[in-house]
Scaffold this active site. Structure first.
Site, PDB file in Angstrom:
ATOM      1  N   GLU A  61       0.875  -1.152   0.000  1.00 16.72           N
ATOM      2  CA  GLU A  61       0.000   0.000   0.000  1.00 16.72           C
ATOM      3  C   GLU A  61       0.926   1.219   0.000  1.00 16.72           C
ATOM      4  OE1 GLU A  61      -3.410   1.246   2.902  1.00 16.72           O
ATOM      5  OE2 GLU A  61      -2.821  -0.812   3.305  1.00 16.72           O
ATOM      6  N   ARG A 296       5.541 -13.493   8.972  1.00 14.58           N
ATOM      7  CA  ARG A 296       6.177 -12.209   8.716  1.00 14.58           C
ATOM      8  C   ARG A 296       7.513 -12.150   9.446  1.00 14.58           C
ATOM      9  NH1 ARG A 296       2.406  -8.686   8.943  1.00 14.58           N
ATOM     10  NH2 ARG A 296       3.581  -6.794   9.264  1.00 14.58           N
ATOM     11  N   LYS A 306       4.426  -0.057  11.243  1.00 15.49           N
ATOM     12  CA  LYS A 306       4.340   1.242  10.566  1.00 15.49           C
ATOM     13  C   LYS A 306       4.004   2.340  11.572  1.00 15.49           C
ATOM     14  CE  LYS A 306       3.096   0.546   6.123  1.00 15.49           C
ATOM     15  NZ  LYS A 306       2.097   0.150   5.125  1.00 15.49           N
TER      16      LYS A 306
HETATM   17  P1  ATP Z   1       0.426  -2.176   7.564  1.00 17.13           P
HETATM   18  O1  ATP Z   1       1.416  -2.234   8.704  1.00 17.13           O
HETATM   19  O2  ATP Z   1      -0.133  -0.829   7.273  1.00 17.13           O
HETATM   20  O3  ATP Z   1      -0.571  -3.314   7.505  1.00 17.13           O
HETATM   21  P2  ATP Z   1       2.198  -3.591   5.888  1.00 17.13           P
HETATM   22  O4  ATP Z   1       3.452  -3.441   6.641  1.00 17.13           O
HETATM   23  O5  ATP Z   1       1.474  -4.884   5.856  1.00 17.13           O
HETATM   24  O6  ATP Z   1       1.252  -2.425   6.280  1.00 17.13           O
HETATM   25  P3  ATP Z   1       1.876  -3.401   3.043  1.00 17.13           P
HETATM   26  O7  ATP Z   1       2.178  -2.237   2.215  1.00 17.13           O
HETATM   27  O8  ATP Z   1       0.485  -3.876   3.141  1.00 17.13           O
HETATM   28  O9  ATP Z   1       2.500  -3.068   4.448  1.00 17.13           O
HETATM   29  O10 ATP Z   1       2.820  -4.622   2.715  1.00 17.13           O
HETATM   30  C1  ATP Z   1       3.213  -5.021   1.441  1.00 17.13           C
HETATM   31  C2  ATP Z   1       3.645  -6.456   1.483  1.00 17.13           C
HETATM   32  O11 ATP Z   1       4.726  -6.623   2.383  1.00 17.13           O
HETATM   33  C3  ATP Z   1       2.523  -7.342   1.953  1.00 17.13           C
HETATM   34  O12 ATP Z   1       2.390  -8.418   1.036  1.00 17.13           O
HETATM   35  C4  ATP Z   1       2.958  -7.817   3.298  1.00 17.13           C
HETATM   36  O13 ATP Z   1       2.565  -9.139   3.506  1.00 17.13           O
HETATM   37  C5  ATP Z   1       4.478  -7.706   3.242  1.00 17.13           C
HETATM   38  N1  ATP Z   1       5.020  -7.443   4.579  1.00 17.13           N
HETATM   39  C6  ATP Z   1       4.766  -6.391   5.368  1.00 17.13           C
HETATM   40  N2  ATP Z   1       5.410  -6.495   6.546  1.00 17.13           N
HETATM   41  C7  ATP Z   1       6.111  -7.654   6.498  1.00 17.13           C
HETATM   42  C8  ATP Z   1       6.979  -8.350   7.412  1.00 17.13           C
HETATM   43  N3  ATP Z   1       7.248  -7.864   8.633  1.00 17.13           N
HETATM   44  N4  ATP Z   1       7.515  -9.523   7.007  1.00 17.13           N
HETATM   45  C9  ATP Z   1       7.251 -10.003   5.784  1.00 17.13           C
HETATM   46  N5  ATP Z   1       6.445  -9.423   4.885  1.00 17.13           N
HETATM   47  C10 ATP Z   1       5.870  -8.265   5.234  1.00 17.13           C
HETATM   48 MG    MG Z   2      -0.804  -4.381   5.071  1.00 16.14          MG
END
Ligand code: ATP
Ligand code: MG
Length: 589
Positions: A61, A296, A306
């Protein structure tokens, strides 16, 4: 990076790879076609066979900067596409109009490219925006309504919440659930046309209010929201919910393996339900995308949420999104972390089905491993103390030769100017040596690395007793690399730079942002765990060659660690350096 490559290295195996390999071996995707762009069934029906064996995607996003967790997801998705002759789509999941900005889009694209990946493959650019699919999503919603799989609900937000049930109690059917499809369709059109107030009604999927999975209890799929979108402007005043939009995005793009983090596991039944309905209606072609969940990244000594990152920046605990202490990719780049180090890290930690913590030291070790191979060696004195060679002729100077890389002689040697007054590390002298200390102390001999053997004769002190200079005599026939120099047997070997030639420079010594492995454990405010020592700025004396380096050039400062010329603050002829990582893990308990 999306080029077809040979089979992945044998050690690279995990449950996701197993699924992909079984799918490919079983011919699951043999019939897939690709119409050259994302779209509903007519785009792909009858089109040529898809040149991509699999399609994955990285779908951030655009509402913030990418962090180390995203790096794991990027390496995974782009890496799988590369290894299996597939394509990974770069997709902005920009269906939520409120928080998204172009600034984030640009920085995300930069970060992905920096990590070594790109989205060009088979002659086209696979860069997509979910907001381009709003029309298709709306069309799908109309189909769901007409086919009896969705309805417009006019309950208040409060009523919706109350009728949803709990983990232990069923939900209750909405009074609007069985209204005629034609009526819902008319309402939906009015919602779109701006005839109703924000929040006054929603479109819901009609599934099962008694499902044990709350996500199947008639989830909302469209809401009214008057908000200007960063790409579609004011064209829409209704927006799809994330859980509705995401599966459709995957399907329009002919994604085969939609890889996401574990918290979406409970959404998978809805993902499958939705796509199955749309396929039944002929809006999508089979085979449909499948969702696979992995754990994750949780990393000690940092925060990857975030919300917490925003707090650190907004409350100025750090100096911006690219402050080298932060676990964002823009910060990592300034810090001197390398794309190769991140890719090694992603490979080493692998993917699993259960959440766990990775020690920050694992990431640092990956950076060291890569930097050790590629970083030329240089000399830096970080805590300078004068060494005066009393028997070296005043005004004289000569050159010493030092290898650029001890394990890579092909990288050649450089010269270090040598003269009567040098800078050495303050800790390399002790007036009264501790037991086992074999560096400089009165009466002891050491080798000045790549130079001469000297014998310490004493020191000068100021009124407070602080040592201000050390004195020694040198042995003219002891110069490294000259015949007979080996005859001098000394235990200590210290580094130095010529005072007259040195480049005096600010060096930032960065360390871990938090001093606790799990910042903010329990009720504790995570800000209290910030490591006040995570940034120290010192005045160092560097070998003269370090004056003329380009931003982002990386070096090993012998005995100290890996350093990079800061890409923001360095000026031509006046670089400043950031410590990327120490030579050894000093945090091991
Ligand atoms: P928010 O914290 O706002 O939910 P997010 O960190 O999930 O956001 P996105 O922009 O939705 O951020 O993430 C993009 C991609 O990165 C998604 O497919 C998500 O699964 C992956 N992602 C985000 N954080 C992690 C993490 N800590 N480890 C592995 N993949 C991640
Ligand atoms: Mg997300």
């Amino acid at each position: 990076m999306n080029k077809p490559a040979g089979a992945p290295a044998a050690h690279l195996t995990n449950f996701i790879r197993n699924v992909i390999e079984a799918d490919l071996a079983g011919g699951k995707y043999a019939s897939r076609t690709w119409g050259g762009r994302p779209g509903l069934a007519p785009t792909h029906a009858g089109a040529p066979a898809d040149p991509a064996k699999i399609r994955t995607r990285f779908p951030p996003e655009p509402n913030g900067y990418l962090h180390f967790g995203h790096a794991k997801s990027i390496c995974l998705n782009f890496g799988l596409a590369r290894d299996y002759g597939g394509v990974c789509h770069m997709r902005f999941d920009d269906t939520n109009p409120e928080k998204e900005e172009q600034e984030y889009v640009d920085s995300i694209l930069d970060a992905v490219r920096w990590l070594g990946f790109d989205w060009n493959a088979n002659g086209s650019e696979h860069l997509y925006y979910a907001s381009d699919y709003f029309d298709a999503m709306y069309q799908a919603a109309e189909f769901l309504v007409t086919s009896g799989h969705a309805y417009v609900d006019e309950q208040t937000a409060e009523e919706l919440r109350a009728s949803r049930g709990t983990l232990t109690e069923h939900g209750v059917n909405s009074p609007w659930r069985d209204r005629p499809a034609a009526e819902s369709l008319a309402r939906l059109a009015e919602m779109r046309a701006g005839k109703h107030a924000d929040g006054s009604m929603v479109l819901r999927a009609k599934i099962d209010m008694s499902s044990p999975n709350i996500n199947l209890r008639d989830p909302a799929i469209y809401r009214i929201k008057r908000a200007t979108h960063h790409r579609t402007g004011d064209k829409w005043c209704i927006y799809p919910m994330y859980t509705y939009a995401h599966p459709i995005e995957d399907a329009l793009e002919q994604i085969t393996h939609s890889i996401c983090t574990l918290e979406f596991e409970d959404q998978r039944p809805f993902y499958d339900w939705l796509l199955a309905r749309l396929a039944e209606g002929g809006l999508l072609l089979k085979p449909l995308p499948q969702q696979l969940e992995f754990a994750r990244l949780n990393l000690t000594y940092v925060v990857l949420s975030k919300r917490k990152l925003i707090q650190l920046v907004e409350e100025k605990h750090v100096e911006g999104w690219d402050d080298p202490r932060l676990p964002t990719l823009v910060a990592a780049r300034r810090r001197g972390y390398t794309p190769e180090g991140f890719r090694l890290f992603a490979e080493r930690i692998g993917v699993s089905k259960s959440d766990s913590w990775i020690d920050y030291g694992v990431l640092e070790e990956c950076m060291r491993e890569h930097l050790n191979q590629v970083a030329p060696r240089r000399i830096a004195v970080l805590d300078p103390l004068k060494l005066i060679i009393d028997n070296y002729p005043e005004g004289a100077e000569e050159e010493c030769l030092a290898p650029n890389h001890p394990q890579q002689p092909e990288l050649g040697k450089r010269t270090l100017p040598f003269s009567r007054e040098l800078w050495i590390e303050r800790e390399d002298f002790m007036e009264s040596p501790a037991k086992g200390y074999f560096r400089l102390y009165p009466g002891n001999k050491v080798r000045l690395r790549y130079g001469f053997v000297v014998e310490c004769t004493g020191c000068d002190k100021d009124a407070s007793g602080k040592v201000t200079a050390v004195h020694c005599n040198y042995f003219a026939d002891s110069k490294s690399g000259t015949p007979g120099s080996d005859a001098y047997k000394v235990k200590g070997n210290i580094h130095w730079v010529s005072a007259a030639h040195a480049y005096p420079c600010d060096v930032r010594l960065y360390d871990r942002l938090f001093r606790e492995a799990h910042p903010g454990t329990g009720e504790r405010d995570f800000l209290l765990d910030i490591n006040p020592e995570a940034k120290k700025v010192i005045s160092a004396q560097l070998e003269p060659a370090l004056k003329d380096v380009q931003p982002e050039e990386r070096f090993q400062f012998e005995r100290h660690g890996y350093f990079v010329a800061d890409r923001i603050d360095s000026k031509p002829g006046a670089p400043v350096f950031n410590r990327t990582v120490t030579l050894r893990d000093v945090w091991q308990k």
